[in-house]
Enzyme design. Structure first.
Site, short mmCIF file in Angstrom:
data_model
loop_
_atom_site.label_atom_id
_atom_site.label_comp_id
_atom_site.label_asym_id
_atom_site.label_seq_id
_atom_site.Cartn_x
_atom_site.Cartn_y
_atom_site.Cartn_z
N GLY A 54 -57.29 -36.94 13.80
CA GLY A 54 -57.60 -38.34 14.04
C GLY A 54 -56.51 -39.24 13.52
N GLY A 55 -56.81 -40.54 13.46
CA GLY A 55 -55.81 -41.50 13.05
C GLY A 55 -55.37 -41.36 11.60
CG ASP A 170 -64.31 -45.87 11.77
OD1 ASP A 170 -64.69 -46.46 12.80
OD2 ASP A 170 -63.41 -45.03 11.75
#
Length: 379
Positions: A54-55, A170
């Protein structure tokens, strides 16, 4: 030894020591691994051991010397912002003890990039369970309602019962992991923030994931617990409809799933968008109750959204079939023209705002199983 000391300093070792001195000592319970231990555990970070990317980093499956299976998160970036996120995640997770929150086992700071070691959660993400066929474990209405309740209880714990209130920032279906019994575990606290009790909000760089991002927070930069409530509402709508937070269906109308859902509720057409897989085994009264609760979570104004403690209580009541409680949640059918559903189309908002918005982290094209996070700094 010199290299390890250099990496320790660069990876936030001094920041961690400062956090340790200001904490209750909870972080000290976390095991500090050597680089050799984690190299051996992950077979030198073999690509075949990759669990996800992921980021904020790549996660590898590993086995410790005592036989425990773990997930090792290897950060992608070395810049100061990423280091602060890493230490932030470490400190926050060390203070959390809840059955529906992924457990932190330890960390390693003497490597070129910092590492976190978590308990291994074997059955993927909620996003995968919703959107990818799983013949071994049908996603029934009962399972969906249980998972929603478990997530709500975990977020309520973060807001109300952690040593200091924690805003996750998030919440999304790809950050909900599923254990061996398909029970929900909230994960990925890199964007989270601890909040002192005398603060009702924080003014921060806008950070979250497109499709789940609270529109009020997007425009005001004022982060509150109600931002998590909004994101949770989107996850509930995913469970109800089987649709993605941003899909071609909604794109045709120029709307995110949240605005598409509220518009459908406004027109009293919920049945038309419910996931066909749950129509046979679900109670329409329960689905309507959950849908109305989701609508409240997705209210444009944060002050009108219920706190997560109330959300968790109502979901548990719906699940247990307590009529005296669910009757207050399932409101009588009304003329929806009388109710103002003021929604923000974040798809349009993003297109309009991008010209005057500095993007602090590149937004790559979303993969087939995830929606990319946003890190925006509006000036």
């Amino acid at each position: 030894m010199k290299r390890k000391k250099k990496f320790f300093k660069r990876n936030g070792g001094l920041l961690l020591q400062r956090e340790l001195s200001s904490s209750n000592g909870n972080v000290e319970k976390t095991k500090v691994f050597t680089s050799k231990e984690l190299e051996k555990a992950t077979d030198n970070y073999n690509k075949d051991r990759t669990l996800g990317k992921g980021g904020q980093g790549t996660v590898y499956k590993g086995m410790l010397s005592d036989g425990r299976i773990v997930a090792v998160k290897k950060s992608e970036m070395i810049d100061e912002g990423r280091v602060e996120q890493f230490i932030n995640e470490l400190v926050i997770l060390s203070q959390i003890n809840h059955r529906s929150v992924v457990k932190l086992i330890g960390c390693c700071l003497e490597t070129e990039v910092p590492l976190l070691v978590y308990e291994f959660i074997p059955n993927g993400t909620l996003l995968q369970l919703i959107h990818d066929a799983n013949e071994d474990f049908p996603l029934t209405w009962e399972v969906r309602l249980r998972i929603a309740t478990e997530i709500a209880e975990a977020v309520s714990y973060l807001h109300n019962k952690a040593s200091t209130p924690i805003y996750h920032r998030d919440i999304k279906s790809s950050n909900i992991l599923l254990d061996d019994k398909y029970k929900a575990k909230v994960s990925d606290f890199g964007a989270s923030r601890s909040v002192t009790l005398d603060h009702t909000h924080l003014t921060t760089i806008v950070q979250g994931t497109f499709g789940y991002l609270d529109p009020e927070y997007f425009y005001t930069h004022r982060l509150t617990d109600k931002s998590d409530v909004y994101s949770f509402g989107v996850v509930v709508v995913e469970l109800l409809t089987g649709l993605r937070a941003v899909t071609s269906t909604e794109a045709q109308e120029g709307r995110s799933l949240s605005s598409y859902f509220t518009h459908t509720m406004e027109e009293n057409r919920l049945v038309e968008i419910l996931d066909a897989r749950i129509e046979k085994d679900a109670s329409i009264e329960q689905m309507m109750a959950v849908a109305h609760l989701a609508t409240r979570c997705l209210d444009r104004e944060g002050k009108n959204r219920p706190p997560m403690k109330e959300v968790a209580f109502e979901l548990e009541a719906i699940r247990m079939g307590q009529k005296e409680v669910t009757s207050s949640v399932v409101r009588p059918k009304q003329n929806f023209e009388e109710i103002e559903f003021s929604t923000i189309d974040l798809t349009t908002s993003w297109e309009i705002s991008s010209s005057s918005t500095q993007i602090c982290s590149s937004i790559e094209k979303a993969s087939s199983f995830d929606v990319q996070p946003l890190l925006l700094n509006t000036k």
